[in-house]
Scaffold this motif. Structure first.
Motif, PDB file in Angstrom:
ATOM      1  N   SER A 194       0.848  -1.194   0.000  1.00 38.40           N
ATOM      2  CA  SER A 194       0.000   0.000   0.000  1.00 38.40           C
ATOM      3  C   SER A 194       0.880   1.239   0.000  1.00 38.40           C
ATOM      4  O   SER A 194       1.868   1.310   0.747  1.00 38.40           O
ATOM      5  CB  SER A 194      -0.923   0.020   1.222  1.00 38.40           C
ATOM      6  N   VAL A 195       0.507   2.222  -0.818  1.00 38.65           N
ATOM      7  CA  VAL A 195       1.312   3.439  -0.925  1.00 38.65           C
ATOM      8  C   VAL A 195       0.399   4.586  -1.340  1.00 38.65           C
ATOM      9  O   VAL A 195      -0.647   4.387  -1.974  1.00 38.65           O
ATOM     10  CB  VAL A 195       2.457   3.261  -1.956  1.00 38.65           C
ATOM     11  N   ASN A 200      -5.328   8.962  -0.335  1.00 39.72           N
ATOM     12  CA  ASN A 200      -5.162   8.471  -1.703  1.00 39.72           C
ATOM     13  C   ASN A 200      -4.311   7.212  -1.785  1.00 39.72           C
ATOM     14  O   ASN A 200      -3.699   6.949  -2.822  1.00 39.72           O
ATOM     15  CB  ASN A 200      -4.541   9.567  -2.579  1.00 39.72           C
ATOM     16  N   MET A 201      -4.260   6.426  -0.717  1.00 38.18           N
ATOM     17  CA  MET A 201      -3.464   5.199  -0.731  1.00 38.18           C
ATOM     18  C   MET A 201      -4.105   4.159  -1.643  1.00 38.18           C
ATOM     19  O   MET A 201      -5.323   4.038  -1.719  1.00 38.18           O
ATOM     20  CB  MET A 201      -3.304   4.635   0.686  1.00 38.18           C
ATOM     21  N   ILE A 202      -3.262   3.406  -2.357  1.00 39.12           N
ATOM     22  CA  ILE A 202      -3.712   2.372  -3.279  1.00 39.12           C
ATOM     23  C   ILE A 202      -3.060   1.046  -2.901  1.00 39.12           C
ATOM     24  O   ILE A 202      -2.027   1.011  -2.227  1.00 39.12           O
ATOM     25  CB  ILE A 202      -3.371   2.722  -4.740  1.00 39.12           C
ATOM     26  N   GLU A 248      10.203   2.225  -2.093  1.00 41.30           N
ATOM     27  CA  GLU A 248      10.512   1.712  -0.762  1.00 41.30           C
ATOM     28  C   GLU A 248       9.292   1.738   0.148  1.00 41.30           C
ATOM     29  O   GLU A 248       9.119   0.855   0.986  1.00 41.30           O
ATOM     30  CB  GLU A 248      11.651   2.529  -0.148  1.00 41.30           C
ATOM     31  N   ALA A 249       8.439   2.748  -0.014  1.00 44.40           N
ATOM     32  CA  ALA A 249       7.255   2.841   0.834  1.00 44.40           C
ATOM     33  C   ALA A 249       6.280   1.700   0.571  1.00 44.40           C
ATOM     34  O   ALA A 249       5.607   1.228   1.487  1.00 44.40           O
ATOM     35  CB  ALA A 249       6.560   4.186   0.625  1.00 44.40           C
ATOM     36  N   VAL A 280       3.464   6.130  -9.059  1.00 38.73           N
ATOM     37  CA  VAL A 280       2.224   5.549  -8.535  1.00 38.73           C
ATOM     38  C   VAL A 280       1.354   5.024  -9.676  1.00 38.73           C
ATOM     39  O   VAL A 280       0.724   3.967  -9.566  1.00 38.73           O
ATOM     40  CB  VAL A 280       1.468   6.591  -7.700  1.00 38.73           C
ATOM     41  N   LYS A 281       1.353   5.743 -10.778  1.00 38.51           N
ATOM     42  CA  LYS A 281       0.583   5.305 -11.940  1.00 38.51           C
ATOM     43  C   LYS A 281       1.133   3.990 -12.488  1.00 38.51           C
ATOM     44  O   LYS A 281       0.364   3.122 -12.933  1.00 38.51           O
ATOM     45  CB  LYS A 281       0.612   6.390 -13.019  1.00 38.51           C
ATOM     46  N   CYS A 282       2.448   3.827 -12.456  1.00 33.56           N
ATOM     47  CA  CYS A 282       3.057   2.557 -12.870  1.00 33.56           C
ATOM     48  C   CYS A 282       2.605   1.426 -11.957  1.00 33.56           C
ATOM     49  O   CYS A 282       2.239   0.337 -12.424  1.00 33.56           O
ATOM     50  CB  CYS A 282       4.577   2.666 -12.847  1.00 33.56           C
TER      51      CYS A 282
END
Length: 215
Positions: A72-73, A97-99, A143-144, A168-170
């Motif tokens: 999750s990030v 906005n974590m995914i 890393e997150a 994040v999109k990747c």
């Protein structure tokens, strides 16, 4: 009491008030209600000034990345006249906005390249022991989320905000072998490579695959 250059007492919020900005790439860990440890990392802190009729107004813009290290990030941006408030706003925005990312045990399932604005980021899976070959905002996001081995390249703009959002999109477009097989209606062994099949038992099971197994 602090004094400005004219010898008068300085008031909070004025441009002459000294503000000590936190160090870049600062990270800390907080405990959520569910007991999961969320790591917060300050990636960029910029000072911006707006010139208007009455003078100049100084504000701070903070970019924060949060993640639990287990898939999750989130990335958030916050602005305020004070540094702590800007960081707090950015942290809250990132947590909203974590995914959830589909990962193998230590790397990503496949290569992916995405663009956000003028930034373009390429992520490729790496063999165990390679480490995180990334820098700047890409490293903070990777890393997150908990990736241990990955190769990356930033091919466009060097704006950390766009780079972080492109990363994040990747991650949002990653799919495991089980998910691809469930979408195509085939077996994982038919669509997966040897590298992915080695970690297939550790990969999360897609909801569609679970329903097929129950039938």
């Amino acid at each position: 009491m602090l004094q400005n250059r004219m010898g008068r007492p300085d008031r909070p919020g004025r441009l002459g008030r000294p503000v000590r900005a936190p160090e870049r790439e600062r990270s800390r860990t907080s405990e959520e209600e569910g007991g999961d440890a969320i790591e917060e990392k300050l990636v960029a802190l910029n000072r911006v000034q707006k010139v208007h009729k009455g003078g100049r107004t100084m504000r701070w813009s903070a970019l924060v990345v949060v993640g639990d290290g287990r898939g999750s990030v989130g990335v958030g941006l916050g602005k305020s006249t004070e540094v702590p408030q800007a960081v707090r706003k950015a942290t809250e925005d990132a947590k909203k906005n974590m995914i959830k990312v589909a990962l193998l045990p230590n790397t990503i399932p496949h290569a992916v390249e995405k663009r956000y604005g003028a930034a373009r980021v390429l992520l490729k899976p790496a063999s165990p022991g390679t480490g995180v070959i990334a820098g700047g905002a890409v490293r903070a996001v990777v890393e997150a989320v908990g990736i241990k081995d990955v190769l990356s390249k930033s091919l466009g703009s060097d704006n950390p905000i766009n780079i972080a959002r492109a990363t994040v999109k990747c991650l949002q477009n990653l799919e495991t072998v089980r998910e691809v097989a469930a979408r195509r209606g085939r077996k994982p062994e038919d669509v997966g490579e040897k590298y992915h099949l080695a970690a297939l038992e550790h990969a999360p099971v897609a909801p569609a695959a679970q329903e097929e197994g129950e039938e």
